[in-house]
Design an enzyme around this catalytic site. Structure first.
Site, PDB file in Angstrom:
ATOM      1  N   ARG A 128       6.685  -8.213   1.924  1.00  0.00           N
ATOM      2  CA  ARG A 128       7.608  -7.439   3.157  1.00  0.00           C
ATOM      3  C   ARG A 128       8.157  -8.723   3.753  1.00  0.00           C
ATOM      4  NH1 ARG A 128       4.522  -3.898   7.033  1.00  0.00           N
ATOM      5  NH2 ARG A 128       4.952  -2.420   5.351  1.00  0.00           N
TER       6      ARG A 128
ATOM      7  N   LYS B  97       0.852  -1.361  -0.114  1.00  0.00           N
ATOM      8  CA  LYS B  97      -0.064   0.070  -0.011  1.00  0.00           C
ATOM      9  C   LYS B  97       0.978   1.346  -0.109  1.00  0.00           C
ATOM     10  CE  LYS B  97      -2.254  -1.637   3.704  1.00  0.00           C
ATOM     11  NZ  LYS B  97      -1.634  -3.013   3.834  1.00  0.00           N
TER      12      LYS B  97
ATOM     13  N   ASP C 284      -1.686   6.664   6.372  1.00  0.00           N
ATOM     14  CA  ASP C 284      -1.609   5.221   6.697  1.00  0.00           C
ATOM     15  C   ASP C 284      -2.666   4.883   7.887  1.00  0.00           C
ATOM     16  OD1 ASP C 284      -0.870   2.466   6.297  1.00  0.00           O
ATOM     17  OD2 ASP C 284       1.242   2.584   7.111  1.00  0.00           O
TER      18      ASP C 284
HETATM   19  P1  ADP Z   1       2.049  -1.891   3.140  1.00  0.00           P
HETATM   20  O1  ADP Z   1       2.018  -0.544   3.001  1.00  0.00           O
HETATM   21  O2  ADP Z   1       0.894  -2.627   2.433  1.00  0.00           O
HETATM   22  O3  ADP Z   1       2.128  -2.427   4.614  1.00  0.00           O
HETATM   23  P2  ADP Z   1       4.651  -1.585   1.871  1.00  0.00           P
HETATM   24  O4  ADP Z   1       4.245  -0.979   0.859  1.00  0.00           O
HETATM   25  O5  ADP Z   1       5.335  -0.946   3.004  1.00  0.00           O
HETATM   26  O6  ADP Z   1       3.388  -2.397   2.303  1.00  0.00           O
HETATM   27  O7  ADP Z   1       5.645  -3.105   1.355  1.00  0.00           O
HETATM   28  C1  ADP Z   1       6.669  -3.421   2.109  1.00  0.00           C
HETATM   29  C2  ADP Z   1       7.752  -4.025   1.123  1.00  0.00           C
HETATM   30  O8  ADP Z   1       7.446  -5.070   0.338  1.00  0.00           O
HETATM   31  C3  ADP Z   1       8.162  -2.699   0.472  1.00  0.00           C
HETATM   32  O9  ADP Z   1       9.199  -2.329   0.968  1.00  0.00           O
HETATM   33  C4  ADP Z   1       8.712  -3.317  -0.931  1.00  0.00           C
HETATM   34  O10 ADP Z   1      10.036  -3.614  -0.881  1.00  0.00           O
HETATM   35  C5  ADP Z   1       8.046  -4.648  -0.910  1.00  0.00           C
HETATM   36  N1  ADP Z   1       6.858  -4.702  -2.050  1.00  0.00           N
HETATM   37  C6  ADP Z   1       5.495  -4.471  -1.742  1.00  0.00           C
HETATM   38  N2  ADP Z   1       4.897  -4.631  -2.714  1.00  0.00           N
HETATM   39  C7  ADP Z   1       5.687  -4.657  -3.937  1.00  0.00           C
HETATM   40  C8  ADP Z   1       5.628  -4.932  -5.238  1.00  0.00           C
HETATM   41  N3  ADP Z   1       4.244  -5.143  -5.761  1.00  0.00           N
HETATM   42  N4  ADP Z   1       6.465  -5.295  -5.992  1.00  0.00           N
HETATM   43  C9  ADP Z   1       7.720  -5.155  -5.403  1.00  0.00           C
HETATM   44  N5  ADP Z   1       8.093  -5.037  -4.354  1.00  0.00           N
HETATM   45  C10 ADP Z   1       7.048  -4.953  -3.254  1.00  0.00           C
END
Ligand code: ADP
Length: 350
Positions: free
Chosen positions: A221, A68, A113
């Site tokens: 992640r 996200k 967030d």
């Molecule tokens: P959320 O905000 O949903 O908790 P994040 O955006 O922080 O998740 O994602 C966590 C990690 O996973 C990021 O730092 C990134 O390295 C990796 N990641 C997430 N989605 C993708 C994607 N679609 N392609 C490549 N890496 C991703």
């Protein structure tokens, strides 16, 4: 005491956040998976650019660690816009929001967030900002209270939540685009790990990244976090290169099984099986038994167990499935066939 997990999908301490930032894709073309969302976003971005207008407000929802925050940053890059980042619990007063909105420029992105954790007061303050790009800011209090109407630049709010169900209907209704993020396939996670390994200049044997991917609970992640653990292990116990044996031993040390389940997942299932006779059991009761936060169980543990069909959510609570018992090598509790349905009064909201 709460069980420490290697695979909690929380962003964790700052060092880990830096690691995440390095590995985060920057452009839409680098985003792996979430095809449906990426396709719709690229059309919306191209159209907004063509019209020279900011994007509509966007809500991303789904379990933690699925991208996200990443997508919010990617959108900002694609729109050549600045992004300001905050979170529901951090915005406690109208003044906190004013601080963010008052110096925002046209087209900028405000990323919030955990938007389901905004207070009612702040939420109501944000409505006119989202709808009419103005806020009614109250200065002073009591007799001297004055409301100042403050015009804002046209901005895009991107909200992220693990619980779309906890968002109030008026807030949800003010988002023009709502996107649900799905768990990733092993292939997609392998692709992500290949890119991460390249960025970390990490050597690996064929098949090792697939192995890590298949134990990452469908979550990028978690995949990146496991890669980091395995890399440390390879550097200390091997010659730095990921081999099949290094990956196996390292994941075994982390107590992560072939399906990617860790101690907390197994404790959750065992509590359901051995203490609650397979369920149904309420989430509060399970949380109390495990000494864990209900939110952790609902946000991080349950979504994946539901996804792989190890747990069912019924109107009367959580139930374990035969597949889960088989995985743990435990016998399926005898269903209490004669048991009367519990009265409606004790039903848990889903
Ligand atoms: P959320 O905000 O949903 O908790 P994040 O955006 O922080 O998740 O994602 C966590 C990690 O996973 C990021 O730092 C990134 O390295 C990796 N990641 C997430 N989605 C993708 C994607 N679609 N392609 C490549 N890496 C991703």
């Amino acid at each position: 005491m709460a069980i420490e997990r290697v695979i909690s999908a929380d962003s964790g301490p700052d060092k880990e956040e830096q690691f995440n930032n390095v590995l985060r894709p920057k452009r839409l073309s680098e985003v792996v998976g979430q095809k449906n969302v990426v396709e719709k976003l690229s059309i919306a971005i191209a159209a907004a650019k063509k019209r020279g207008e900011p994007l509509e407000h966007i809500l991303f929802y789904g379990p933690p660690g699925l991208g996200k925050t990443t997508l919010a940053n990617v959108i900002a890059n694609e729109m050549n816009a600045a992004i300001r980042v905050s979170s529901g619990p951090a915005l406690t007063k109208q003044g906190d929001v004013m601080g963010l909105l008052s110096n925002i420029s046209t087209g900028d992105i405000l990323f919030i967030d955990e938007i389901h954790r905004l207070s009612a007061l702040v939420e109501e303050f944000i409505y006119p900002a989202m709808e009419d790009f103005k806020v009614d800011f109250t200065v002073d209090s009591g007799l001297h209270a004055k409301t100042i109407n403050f015009p804002l630049k046209r901005f895009t709010l991107i909200g992220a939540t693990t619980r779309a169900g906890l968002l109030s209907a008026p807030l949800r209704g003010r988002f023009g685009m709502l996107y649900h993020l799905e768990f990733y396939t092993t292939d997609e996670l392998t692709h992500i790990l290949r890119r991460s390994a390249q960025m970390l200049e990490l050597a690996y044997e064929v098949g090792t990244l697939e192995k890590i991917a298949s134990r990452s609970r469908g979550t990028p992640r978690v995949a990146n976090r496991l890669l980091k653990r395995v890399r440390d292990y390879a550097q200390v116990k091997g010659v730095g290169k990921l081999t099949s044996q290094i990956v196996d031993s390292s994941l075994k040390m982390e107590r992560i099984d072939e399906l990617g389940l860790d101690e907390l997942d197994r404790s959750f299932l065992k509590a359901l099986i051995q203490i609650y006779n397979g369920g149904p059991a309420g989430i509060e009761a399970i949380a109390a038994t495990l000494g864990e936060e209900r939110d952790t169980l609902e946000d991080v543990v349950e979504p994946y167990l539901l996804q792989i069909g190890f747990v069912r959510r019924t109107r009367r609570g959580r139930e374990v499935t035969r597949a889960a018992c088989e995985h743990l090598g435990l016998t399926m509790p005898q269903q209490k066939a004669q048991e009367l349905p519990q009265p409606e009064l004790f039903e848990e909201p889903q």
